[in-house]
Design a protein around this motif. Structure first.
Motif, PDB file in Angstrom:
ATOM      1  N   VAL A  77     -16.996  -1.034 -40.144  1.00 46.49           N
ATOM      2  CA  VAL A  77     -16.732   0.371 -39.889  1.00 46.49           C
ATOM      3  C   VAL A  77     -16.155   0.474 -38.485  1.00 46.49           C
ATOM      4  N   THR A  78     -14.996   1.069 -38.359  1.00 41.71           N
ATOM      5  CA  THR A  78     -14.388   1.236 -37.044  1.00 41.71           C
ATOM      6  C   THR A  78     -14.532   2.690 -36.609  1.00 41.71           C
ATOM      7  N   ASP A  79     -14.379   2.916 -35.332  1.00 40.13           N
ATOM      8  CA  ASP A  79     -14.489   4.284 -34.830  1.00 40.13           C
ATOM      9  C   ASP A  79     -13.127   4.971 -34.737  1.00 40.13           C
ATOM     10  N   ALA A  80     -12.104   4.330 -35.253  1.00 43.89           N
ATOM     11  CA  ALA A  80     -10.774   4.930 -35.220  1.00 43.89           C
ATOM     12  C   ALA A  80     -10.695   6.024 -36.280  1.00 43.89           C
ATOM     13  N   ALA A  81     -10.414   7.212 -35.852  1.00 44.15           N
ATOM     14  CA  ALA A  81     -10.313   8.337 -36.778  1.00 44.15           C
ATOM     15  C   ALA A  81      -8.856   8.609 -37.114  1.00 44.15           C
ATOM     16  N   ARG A  82      -8.605   8.894 -38.379  1.00 38.58           N
ATOM     17  CA  ARG A  82      -7.256   9.265 -38.795  1.00 38.58           C
ATOM     18  C   ARG A  82      -7.156  10.785 -38.801  1.00 38.58           C
ATOM     19  N   ALA A  83      -6.048  11.281 -38.382  1.00 40.13           N
ATOM     20  CA  ALA A  83      -5.818  12.723 -38.441  1.00 40.13           C
ATOM     21  C   ALA A  83      -5.487  13.089 -39.886  1.00 40.13           C
ATOM     22  N   LEU A  84      -6.437  13.700 -40.578  1.00 45.36           N
ATOM     23  CA  LEU A  84      -6.242  14.033 -41.981  1.00 45.36           C
ATOM     24  C   LEU A  84      -5.600  15.396 -42.175  1.00 45.36           C
ATOM     25  N   TRP A  85      -5.729  16.263 -41.188  1.00 49.84           N
ATOM     26  CA  TRP A  85      -5.125  17.587 -41.285  1.00 49.84           C
ATOM     27  C   TRP A  85      -4.873  18.097 -39.880  1.00 49.84           C
ATOM     28  N   ARG A  86      -4.101  19.167 -39.795  1.00 53.54           N
ATOM     29  CA  ARG A  86      -3.834  19.779 -38.498  1.00 53.54           C
ATOM     30  C   ARG A  86      -3.389  21.217 -38.723  1.00 53.54           C
ATOM     31  N   PHE A  87      -3.453  21.993 -37.673  1.00 51.02           N
ATOM     32  CA  PHE A  87      -2.939  23.352 -37.736  1.00 51.02           C
ATOM     33  C   PHE A  87      -1.431  23.301 -37.554  1.00 51.02           C
ATOM     34  N   GLY A  88      -0.706  24.062 -38.327  1.00 51.48           N
ATOM     35  CA  GLY A  88       0.730  24.182 -38.157  1.00 51.48           C
ATOM     36  C   GLY A  88       1.046  25.383 -37.284  1.00 51.48           C
ATOM     37  N   PRO A  89       2.256  25.475 -36.753  1.00 53.81           N
ATOM     38  CA  PRO A  89       2.644  26.610 -35.919  1.00 53.81           C
ATOM     39  C   PRO A  89       2.493  27.926 -36.684  1.00 53.81           C
ATOM     40  N   CYS A  90       1.916  28.918 -36.024  1.00 54.28           N
ATOM     41  CA  CYS A  90       1.681  30.222 -36.670  1.00 54.28           C
ATOM     42  C   CYS A  90       2.111  31.377 -35.774  1.00 54.28           C
ATOM     43  N   ASN A  91       3.170  31.195 -35.019  1.00 52.11           N
ATOM     44  CA  ASN A  91       3.745  32.277 -34.217  1.00 52.11           C
ATOM     45  C   ASN A  91       2.747  33.032 -33.358  1.00 52.11           C
TER      46      ASN A  91
ATOM     47  N   ARG B  26      -9.171  26.582 -25.903  1.00 52.32           N
ATOM     48  CA  ARG B  26      -9.544  27.476 -24.804  1.00 52.32           C
ATOM     49  C   ARG B  26     -11.010  27.857 -24.891  1.00 52.32           C
ATOM     50  N   ASP B  27     -11.661  27.921 -23.760  1.00 54.03           N
ATOM     51  CA  ASP B  27     -13.047  28.360 -23.627  1.00 54.03           C
ATOM     52  C   ASP B  27     -13.043  29.887 -23.587  1.00 54.03           C
ATOM     53  N   ILE B  28     -13.669  30.547 -24.581  1.00 52.48           N
ATOM     54  CA  ILE B  28     -13.712  32.004 -24.630  1.00 52.48           C
ATOM     55  C   ILE B  28     -14.957  32.531 -23.914  1.00 52.48           C
ATOM     56  N   GLY B  29     -16.110  31.930 -24.178  1.00 56.06           N
ATOM     57  CA  GLY B  29     -17.345  32.370 -23.531  1.00 56.06           C
ATOM     58  C   GLY B  29     -18.526  32.369 -24.486  1.00 56.06           C
ATOM     59  N   PRO B  30     -19.666  32.922 -24.038  1.00 54.64           N
ATOM     60  CA  PRO B  30     -20.878  32.919 -24.854  1.00 54.64           C
ATOM     61  C   PRO B  30     -20.688  33.688 -26.160  1.00 54.64           C
ATOM     62  N   SER B  31     -21.373  33.227 -27.194  1.00 55.86           N
ATOM     63  CA  SER B  31     -21.358  33.882 -28.496  1.00 55.86           C
ATOM     64  C   SER B  31     -22.806  34.151 -28.906  1.00 55.86           C
ATOM     65  N   VAL B  32     -23.014  34.695 -30.069  1.00 57.17           N
ATOM     66  CA  VAL B  32     -24.362  35.019 -30.520  1.00 57.17           C
ATOM     67  C   VAL B  32     -25.146  33.764 -30.887  1.00 57.17           C
ATOM     68  N   GLY B  33     -26.444  33.838 -30.780  1.00 56.77           N
ATOM     69  CA  GLY B  33     -27.318  32.748 -31.209  1.00 56.77           C
ATOM     70  C   GLY B  33     -27.290  31.524 -30.331  1.00 56.77           C
ATOM     71  N   GLY B  34     -26.835  31.647 -29.088  1.00 59.23           N
ATOM     72  CA  GLY B  34     -26.798  30.500 -28.198  1.00 59.23           C
ATOM     73  C   GLY B  34     -25.573  29.622 -28.338  1.00 59.23           C
ATOM     74  N   PHE B  35     -24.636  30.023 -29.171  1.00 56.61           N
ATOM     75  CA  PHE B  35     -23.406  29.249 -29.341  1.00 56.61           C
ATOM     76  C   PHE B  35     -22.392  29.625 -28.262  1.00 56.61           C
ATOM     77  N   TRP B  36     -21.319  28.878 -28.217  1.00 54.41           N
ATOM     78  CA  TRP B  36     -20.222  29.151 -27.291  1.00 54.41           C
ATOM     79  C   TRP B  36     -18.959  29.309 -28.112  1.00 54.41           C
ATOM     80  N   GLN B  37     -18.100  30.215 -27.713  1.00 51.82           N
ATOM     81  CA  GLN B  37     -16.896  30.491 -28.491  1.00 51.82           C
ATOM     82  C   GLN B  37     -15.659  29.849 -27.855  1.00 51.82           C
ATOM     83  N   PHE B  38     -14.841  29.281 -28.729  1.00 54.40           N
ATOM     84  CA  PHE B  38     -13.600  28.621 -28.323  1.00 54.40           C
ATOM     85  C   PHE B  38     -12.459  29.160 -29.177  1.00 54.40           C
ATOM     86  N   ALA B  39     -11.242  28.929 -28.727  1.00 52.64           N
ATOM     87  CA  ALA B  39     -10.059  29.309 -29.505  1.00 52.64           C
ATOM     88  C   ALA B  39      -9.030  28.192 -29.416  1.00 52.64           C
ATOM     89  N   VAL B  40      -8.282  28.039 -30.487  1.00 47.92           N
ATOM     90  CA  VAL B  40      -7.184  27.089 -30.548  1.00 47.92           C
ATOM     91  C   VAL B  40      -5.929  27.897 -30.833  1.00 47.92           C
TER      92      VAL B  40
END
Length: 90
Positions: A38-52, A74-88
């Motif tokens: 088992v190797t730790d090399a990950a293959r990119a199986l999917w990705r986000f495409g450009p969405c204007n 991007r780091d957005i900030g605190p979210s509910v339940g102790g989570f943190w919110q991010f954006a791509v």
């Protein structure tokens, strides 16, 4: 689904490739005992495409804040339940 249940009638009677009752860890252990590696090399199986200029916003662990310099995450900030919110940006 191999029996054709759940609206998958096209699969009725086909040969089962993997026993659904088998635990994933047991399958991996059997593979490794047989000499597989088992190797730790990950293959990119999917990705986000450009969405204007659209963004995907999601919650994650606050510990993920240390990796916000990856790509267009991007780091957005605190979210509910102790989570943190991010954006791509897409």
């Amino acid at each position: 689904r191999a029996a054709g249940g759940g609206g998958f009638s096209m699969l009725g009677g086909v040969r089962v490739a993997l026993d659904p009752r088998a635990q994933t860890r047991d399958i991996v252990c059997g593979f490794m005992r047989g000499g597989g590696q088992v190797t730790d090399a990950a293959r990119a199986l999917w990705r986000f495409g450009p969405c204007n200029g659209a963004s995907a916003v999601f919650d994650s662990s606050p510990a993920a804040r240390g990796v916000v310099d990856i790509g267009n995450l991007r780091d957005i900030g605190p979210s509910v339940g102790g989570f943190w919110q991010f954006a791509v940006d897409l």
